[in-house]
Design an enzyme around this catalytic site. Structure first.
Site, short mmCIF file in Angstrom:
data_model
loop_
_atom_site.label_atom_id
_atom_site.label_comp_id
_atom_site.label_asym_id
_atom_site.label_seq_id
_atom_site.Cartn_x
_atom_site.Cartn_y
_atom_site.Cartn_z
N ASP A 93 0.83 -1.21 0.00
CA ASP A 93 0.00 0.00 0.00
C ASP A 93 0.87 1.26 0.00
O ASP A 93 2.06 1.22 -0.30
CB ASP A 93 -0.93 -0.06 1.23
CG ASP A 93 -2.29 0.53 0.94
OD1 ASP A 93 -2.34 1.66 0.45
OD2 ASP A 93 -3.31 -0.14 1.20
N ASP A 122 -10.05 3.25 -3.74
CA ASP A 122 -10.82 2.05 -3.39
C ASP A 122 -12.19 2.09 -4.07
O ASP A 122 -12.95 3.04 -3.87
CB ASP A 122 -11.03 1.97 -1.88
CG ASP A 122 -9.71 1.79 -1.14
OD1 ASP A 122 -8.66 1.97 -1.77
OD2 ASP A 122 -9.75 1.47 0.05
C1 GLA Z 1 -6.32 0.86 1.41
C2 GLA Z 1 -6.38 -0.05 0.20
C3 GLA Z 1 -7.46 -1.09 0.39
C4 GLA Z 1 -7.21 -1.87 1.66
C5 GLA Z 1 -7.11 -0.93 2.85
C6 GLA Z 1 -6.69 -1.66 4.10
O1 GLA Z 1 -7.48 1.62 1.52
O2 GLA Z 1 -6.60 0.70 -0.96
O3 GLA Z 1 -7.51 -1.95 -0.72
O4 GLA Z 1 -6.05 -2.62 1.52
O5 GLA Z 1 -6.15 0.09 2.59
O6 GLA Z 1 -6.59 -0.82 5.20
#
Ligand code: GLA
Length: 510
Positions: free
Chosen positions: A252, A315
Site C-alpha cells: 500500500d 478504493d
Molecule cells: C487501502 C487499500 C485497500 C485496503 C485498505 C486496508 O485503503 O486501498 O484496498 O487494503 O487500505 O486498510
C-alpha cells in the site's frame, strides 16, 4: 388522519413491491458439464530455483486423473490432485500438454511454463479478505476461504490466490488485546497478531490445497488501518514473508507520506523500488501488487519498479453506497481517458480493485448483499476481463449464492481475462451512454463488450469500422456461451440499463 395513515401504508407496500421487483438475478452462465474441461491460464511464469505450484483447473465429474506431457525437469504433476510442483533450474520456455480424464472422456490442452524473470504472465485470480472481513480477519477466516475456494469449485476455473489484506499485524495502542502484541521480535522481524497464531501453518494449509497465499503491508510505519507496517525493516519483513511461505504481497502507500514525499516520480517510485529489489533476491516468487491508487500515472511505470500489478484508482468500495458510481467512473473513465491498455501486459497488469459481488461489509458492522444490480455485476466482470484486470473476488466466499458463483466461473469470460497474448482491451467507440470495448485475443479473434452506461435499456451498435473488421464475423455471446449468428458491417443488440452484452467475434473466410 386515518386516510393519511392508509395512504402511507399503501405507499410503503408499493415501495416494497417496486424494490422487490428490481432486476431479477438471471443466471446466464451454463453449468459446467460432466465431461472434463481444462480452464484458466494457458501460460505460467516462474523464476529459476523458486518453488513451483500450479493446480490444473478443470471441471467435470470426479474422480479425475491429471497428467502433463513434456514437463520440464524438476516438475511433477500429482495424478490425483492436478497439482504441479517442484523447481526448475534451467531458464526456458517449456511447452507441455495437460491431459485430464474421467469416466466420460478426456480433455487435452497446451500449457506453457516460462522459466525466467517474469511472473504473472496472466492477470492474478483469487480472493482477498478486505471488502467482507475488513479489520476482523483471522486465521480461521483465511482457512475457511481456502476450503471454500475448493468446495465452491472456483479452483477449477483458475482461481488460485487466498490473500490476507490489512489487519494481521500488531496494532499499537489498540483496546483489543488480540492486536496488542510486540510488533516485532528481537531480530526486528514483524510479528503477526493473536488472530494469526501461526502464519507458516496457515500458508501450509493453503498450499496443501493447491492454492497460493497473499499478505499485505505498507511502506510507511503503519498500514491504512493503523497496524504495524514495514518502514525501516524492509529486508527483515520480506525475509519473514518468505519464511512464512507467502506468494503475493499487496504493498500500500498509507502513512508513507509521514516519512517520504510524493512530489516527484522518483519520490513515488522509491518505496516500490526498494521492496522489489529485495523480493528479487529471494528464492521464492512473490507477486508484487502496488496499491497507491494510481498516483503519478503508476500504469506508466508500475512494471519498471517491479510491480506485477498496480491499482489504477482509489478504493472501488470505499463507500458502500458509492460502489456503483465508482464502478461506472473509475472502471470506464480512468481506463479510456489515459489509454491504460497501452502499458499493461504479461508480467504487469492494471488493477481497478476487487470484484465486489456477493456479500460485502457495509462498513457498519454488517455483511450485506452487494449494492450493485445484477446487470452492474455482469458489467464489472465483463469490463475487468476485457481490460485484463486481476479477477480477485472480495465478497464472502463461504456464502456464495448460485448467481454470484455463476458470475465468477464463466470459463469463456475468464478465457478473455486470461488470454495468453496479454493485450488488454480498450474502448473503440462511445455514443452517449453506449460504449463498445474491444480486446484482441491470441487466436486472432476479438472479445467485444457492448456496454450501456445509461439507466434504460437501449440498442448498442458495434461497427466494424470502429473495431477494424471487414467482411463477415461469427458472433458468440460469452455469458450464454452460445453463437448468436453471422454478421456483416455491424452487430446491434439490446443492452439492459447499466448492463453489457459480452461477445467474441471470429472473422469468417469470404
Ligand atoms: C487501502 C487499500 C485497500 C485496503 C485498505 C486496508 O485503503 O486501498 O484496498 O487494503 O487500505 O486498510
Amino acid at each position: 388522519m386515518r386516510k393519511r395513515f392508509l395512504f402511507l401504508i399503501i405507499m410503503v407496500i408499493a415501495g416494497t413491491l417496486i424494490a422487490g421487483s428490481q432486476e431479477p438475478k438471471i443466471i446466464l452462465t451454463p453449468r459446467p458439464g460432466p465431461e472434463p474441461r481444462i480452464n484458466g491460464a494457458k501460460i505460467f511464469g516462474v523464476r529459476p530455483g523458486s518453488p513451483f505450484l500450479f493446480t490444473i483447473p478443470a471441471t467435470g465429474k470426479r474422480p479425475m486423473k491429471y497428467d502433463v506431457l513434456n514437463l520440464p525437469a524438476g516438475l511433477r504433476c500429482d495424478p490425483e490432485t492436478g497439482q504441479i510442483k517442484g523447481t526448475i533450474n534451467k531458464p526456458g520456455e517449456y511447452l507441455t500438454t495437460v491431459m485430464v480424464t474421467n469416466e466420460l472422456g478426456s480433455a487435452k490442452r497446451e500449457f506453457k511454463v516460462v522459466c525466467g524473470d517474469k511472473l504473472a504472465l496472466t492477470p492474478q485470480m483469487g480472493w482477498n479478505s478486505w471488502y467482507v472481513w475488513e479489520n476482523h480477519v483471522t486465521d480461521k477466516i483465511m482457512r475457511e476461504a481456502a476450503d471454500a475456494m475448493v468446495s465452491s469449485g472456483m479452483i477449477d476455473h483458475g482461481y488460485m490466490y487466498i490473500n490476507i489484506d490489512d489487519c494481521w499485524s500488531a496494532k499499537p495502542g489498540s483496546t483489543d488485546s488480540t492486536l496488542l502484541v510486540e510488533p516485532r521480535d528481537k531480530n526486528s522481524m514483524i510479528n503477526s497478531n493473536r488472530r494469526f497464531p501461526d502464519m507458516k501453518a496457515l500458508t501450509d494449509y493453503i498450499h496443501l490445497k493447491g492454492l497460493k497465499a497473499g499478505i499485505y503491508t505498507s511502506p510507511g510505519p503503519f498500514t491504512c488501518a493503523g497496524h504495524t507496517a514495514i518502514y525501516g525493516n524492509e529486508e527483515q519483513d520480506i525475509m519473514r514473508f518468505v519464511q512464512w511461505g507467502f506468494d503475493f504481497l499487496k504493498y500500500d502507500w498509507c502513512s508513507y507520506d509521514n516519512i517520504g514525499r510524493r512530489d516527484t516520480l522518483p519520490d513515488l517510485q522509491k518505496p516500490y523500488l526498494l521492496v522489489s529489489k529485495i523480493l528479487k533476491k529471494q528464492k521464492r516468487d512473490i507477486v508484487l501488487n502496488l496499491c497507491q491508487y494510481g498516483m503519478g500515472k503508476v500504469w506508466k511505470w508500475g512494471k519498471e519498479v517491479g510491480g506485477q500489478s498496480w491499482r489504477t484508482a482509489d478504493d472501488l468500495g470505499g463507500s458502500f453506497e458509492g460502489i456503483g458510481t465508482a464502478l461506472f467512473r473509475d472502471g470506464f473513465d480512468v481506463y479510456s481517458r489515459d489509454s491504460l491498455h497501452l502499458y499493461a501486459g504479461p508480467g504487469g497488469w492494471n488493477d481497478p480493485d476487487y470484484l465486489l459481488l456477493g456479500y460485502l461489509s457495509n462498513w457498519n458492522g454488517k455483511t450485506v448483499p452487494t449494492p450493485l444490480t445484477p446487470n452492474e455485476q455482469y458489467t464489472q466482470v465483463s469490463l475487468w476481463s476485457i481490460v485484463a484486470a486481476p479477477l480477485i473476488f472480495s465478497g464472502d466466499i463461504t456464502r456464495l449464492d448460485e448467481f454470484t458463483l455463476s458470475l465468477l466461473t464463466n470459463d469463456e469470460v475468464i478465457e478473455v481475462d486470461q488470454d495468453p497474448l496479454g493485450k488488454p482491451g480498450h474502448r473503440v467507440s462511445k455514443d452517449g451512454n453506449m460504449e463498445v470495448w474491444e480486446r484482441q485475443m491470441e487466436d486472432g479473434s476479438y472479445a467485444v463488450g457492448l456496454f450501456n452506461r445509461g439507466e434504460n435499456e437501449t440498442n448498442v451498435t458495434a461497427n466494424w469500422t470502429d473495431l477494424g473488421f471487414s467482411g463477415k464475423q461469427r458472433v458468440r455471446d460469452l455469458w450464454r456461451q452460445k453463437d448468436i449468428g453471422e454478421f456483416k458491417d455491424n452487430f446491434i443488440v439490446m443492452v439492459p440499463g447499466h448492463g453489457v452484452v459480452m461477445t467474441r467475434m471470429w472473422a469468417l473466410a469470404e
